[in-house]
Every structure is written in C-alpha cells, then in structure tokens.
Design an enzyme around this catalytic site. Structure first.
Site, PDB file in Angstrom:
ATOM      1  N   SER A 118       0.834  -1.190   0.000  1.00 30.28           N
ATOM      2  CA  SER A 118       0.000   0.000   0.000  1.00 30.28           C
ATOM      3  C   SER A 118       0.879   1.254   0.000  1.00 30.28           C
ATOM      4  O   SER A 118       1.694   1.429  -0.899  1.00 30.28           O
ATOM      5  CB  SER A 118      -0.970  -0.057   1.180  1.00 30.28           C
ATOM      6  OG  SER A 118      -2.027   0.865   1.017  1.00 30.28           O
ATOM      7  N   ASP A 132      -9.851  -4.749  -5.081  1.00 33.65           N
ATOM      8  CA  ASP A 132      -9.365  -3.780  -4.106  1.00 33.65           C
ATOM      9  C   ASP A 132     -10.316  -2.579  -4.072  1.00 33.65           C
ATOM     10  O   ASP A 132     -10.504  -1.897  -5.074  1.00 33.65           O
ATOM     11  CB  ASP A 132      -7.956  -3.329  -4.503  1.00 33.65           C
ATOM     12  CG  ASP A 132      -7.244  -2.541  -3.415  1.00 33.65           C
ATOM     13  OD1 ASP A 132      -7.927  -1.942  -2.563  1.00 33.65           O
ATOM     14  OD2 ASP A 132      -6.000  -2.518  -3.423  1.00 33.65           O
ATOM     15  N   HIS A 171      -7.633  -5.665  -0.923  1.00 38.53           N
ATOM     16  CA  HIS A 171      -6.454  -4.956  -0.440  1.00 38.53           C
ATOM     17  C   HIS A 171      -5.646  -5.792   0.555  1.00 38.53           C
ATOM     18  O   HIS A 171      -4.668  -5.292   1.109  1.00 38.53           O
ATOM     19  CB  HIS A 171      -6.882  -3.641   0.214  1.00 38.53           C
ATOM     20  CG  HIS A 171      -5.807  -2.589   0.220  1.00 38.53           C
ATOM     21  ND1 HIS A 171      -5.380  -1.947  -0.922  1.00 38.53           N
ATOM     22  CD2 HIS A 171      -5.065  -2.070   1.230  1.00 38.53           C
ATOM     23  CE1 HIS A 171      -4.434  -1.077  -0.619  1.00 38.53           C
ATOM     24  NE2 HIS A 171      -4.212  -1.126   0.675  1.00 38.53           N
TER      25      HIS A 171
END
Length: 353
Positions: A165, A267, A301
């Site tokens: 991320s 995601d 995610h």
C-alpha cells in the site's frame, strides 16, 4: 375611567416610540448575529481541531525473542537478523496504518526464517516521527538502507525493499532514488506519488506524502468522491487527471533492479491493479526494470502478506475493503511463496555489472 392602551412590548405601559422600537430590534439583531458568529467560530474551531489534532497512536509491537528494537540514529524499527554471516538485507515497510504492526511482524518473521535480515521500519506515527503521513522525508528510508548496509551480517550488495500500500508507493519511489537496491516487492502498488494522508492534505491538496531535502515530492491531489464513504472513486477520479500532472508519476525506469507487484482486482481502497499495470507499461516502454505483476481476480487490499486462515480476525477485517476473507487468504497462500522465490532468485547471485 378610560383604560390605557398598552403596547405589545411593555406589558401595558405607555406605548414605545418608533425610536424605541428600532432600538429593541437592533439589540435583537445584534444578539442573533452574535449567536450565529459564535456558532460559526465554534464550528470552525472544531473543524480546525479535527484537522490538526494528533493522530491516534499506532500499534507498535515488540520485536519478540528473535528480533530487537532499534531506536538510534533517527531510526525506530524492529530488526530481525537471520543469524548468518553476509545474508541479504530487506527494508520492510507497512502502509497507512503507521507504527510497527502485527501483520508486518508476521512477514518479517517469515522472511527471517527464509534467511533474510529484515529491518521493519516505522516511518510515521512512531516515537520521534511525524504523527501523520505527510511530507515524510525520504532520507528516513535512505538511513534505514544505510544502516542495513553497515551491519556485518548483511550483504550490502543484496538489498531489497518490501512494502504494501503506502509502503509500496514509498518502496518504488525510494528504489528510483537510492542506488544499489536490487529488488522491490510492492503489494497493492501505486504508480504515482499521492498527496499526504492528513486532514489538510485531503481537503485542500498540495501536501505531498513525501519530501526530500526539505522539498515536497510532486504529488497527485485526490479527486472527487461519489457521495458514498468509499475511497476508491477518490483515487480513480484523480488518476483520470494524471495527464495534466505527469510530474507526479513515479519514474520507475530509474530503478535498475527487478520488480514484483501483487494486487487484487477487487481492491476497494485504491485501484492497485490498474496502477500496477500502469507501472508495468511504463517499465516495458522504457526497457527497465524487469517487472512481474501477480493479479488475483477475487482478492482485495489484503492480497499480499503472511498467509492466514480465512477465519482469522485480520482476514475478516481486510475483507471490508475488498474481496472475501476466503479469496484474500487464498491469494496470500499463493503469492507469499512467490514473493520469497522472487527474492531468492534476485538476491542469491552477485549483481550484474
């Protein structure tokens, strides 16, 4: 006797003059305006306080029996050594949660077990660092890599950065600026430098996540939402304007090593797969770096990280921002061995001239 005609304002006294009535109305207006101004100032103060208040303390886990805390030379980290002379070093970076969390510790322990010296670096919301993710100095990451290179048990010619991320965004950006990094693993990657994650940055824009030499790195402002609480449209709409802000795209071609990216097509936090494909396209057009992109159609995610069972609370939590717990767990089970194999293949041999 003739009864006196009373006024509506004086309870039966003599009638007020026009001047008196105007005086009362002015006082009432002043009181009303004062109340409104007070409410505006109070609301503005509350708004400003919410923007500027320190972030909640992030999770900082103990390094455990096989690691140790590093709090020196401007670094705050957990260090896990493989216990063998001259083994590769890995700089491990978490995301927008900040601190030194459990999920990254699990990754660090797995990498340590695989024979790597791992510095799990806290780069914001840890003691001695900014509490919010804005204008984080890239020098902090450089310092972590320098620290690894100086360790006698670390092979300074075999350095990698692993991040997910926001940590993946930092990893790729640092690799384009710090010479000698041979491998990057970017989970849920970004192809651009984004504005910071703080109240002022989100509302007003123009505040980068990163800086170097005190100068903010050019960053892409967030786009408009769709009226819901979902963050994905904010990033998607911003990327639609990327052509107007090419300076915010990460110049991946400046990285001379090898790159592995992992993303989930579902995601819901940010469009990591489209951004990963953009990185891949730019690298292929430039002729470097060597890129591999792993995509998982049903994952979100939480696509990369230490393998965990679907019923684990971490997997249930991550499922709220994309994919299902089962799909995310399956993606981790498949991607993590490939991450380790990529690092083994890239760092095992001496670097090419």
């Amino acid at each position: 006797m003739v009864a006196r005609r009373g006024s509506c304002c004086d309870g039966g006294g003599p009638p007020l003059s026009a001047w008196g009535r105007r005086s009362i109305m002015k006082r009432r207006w002043k009181i009303a305006i004062g109340v409104v101004l007070f409410l505006v100032v109070a609301a503005g103060g509350l708004f400003a306080w919410n923007l500027l208040k320190p972030a909640k303390p992030a999770e900082i886990v103990d390094a455990g029996t096989t690691g140790r805390r590093i709090d020196e030379g401007g670094l705050f980290a957990n260090y896990f050594t493989a216990g063998q002379a001259r083994r590769p070093g890995i700089l491990l970076l978490g995301g927008s949660e900040g601190g030194l969390g459990k999920d990254l510790k699990l990754q660090a322990l797995l990498l340590q077990k695989a024979g790597y010296n791992v510095l799990h670096l806290g780069y914001f919301n840890v003691p001695g660092k900014h509490s919010k993710l804005e204008r984080v100095p890239l020098e902090h990451f450089y310092r972590g890599l320098d620290w690894l290179k100086a360790r006698p048990e670390v092979d300074g010619t075999a350095l990698a950065i692993v991040g997910y991320s926001k940590g993946a965004e930092a990893a790729l950006l640092v690799a384009t600026r710090y010479p000698g990094v041979r491998a990057v693993v970017a989970g849920m990657p970004s192809n651009v430098v984004w504005d910071g994650l703080s109240g002022p940055a989100i509302l007003f824009g123009g505040i980068s996540s990163w800086s170097q030499g005190g100068t903010p790195v050019p960053s892409l402002a967030y786009g408009s939402g769709d009226g819901s609480k979902d963050l994905l449209p904010v990033f998607v709409n911003a990327l639609a304007e990327l052509g107007k802000h090419p300076e915010t795209e990460i110049p991946v071609e400046r990285f001379a090593g090898r790159l592995l990216m992992v993303c989930g097509e579902r995601d819901l936090l940010w469009p990591s797969c489209p951004m990963g494909r953009a990185v891949e396209a730019r690298a292929r057009k430039a002729g470097r770096p060597a890129v591999q992109l792993l995509t998982y159609p049903e994952a979100g995610h939480a696509v990369m990280g230490a393998p965990l069972p679907p019923e684990h609370k971490t997997m249930r939590h991550w499922a709220t921002i994309g994919g299902t717990a089962q799909a995310n767990a399956a993606a981790r089970a498949d991607s993590w061995p490939k991450v380790v194999a990529f690092l083994d293949a890239t760092l095992a041999n001496p670097p090419a001239p």
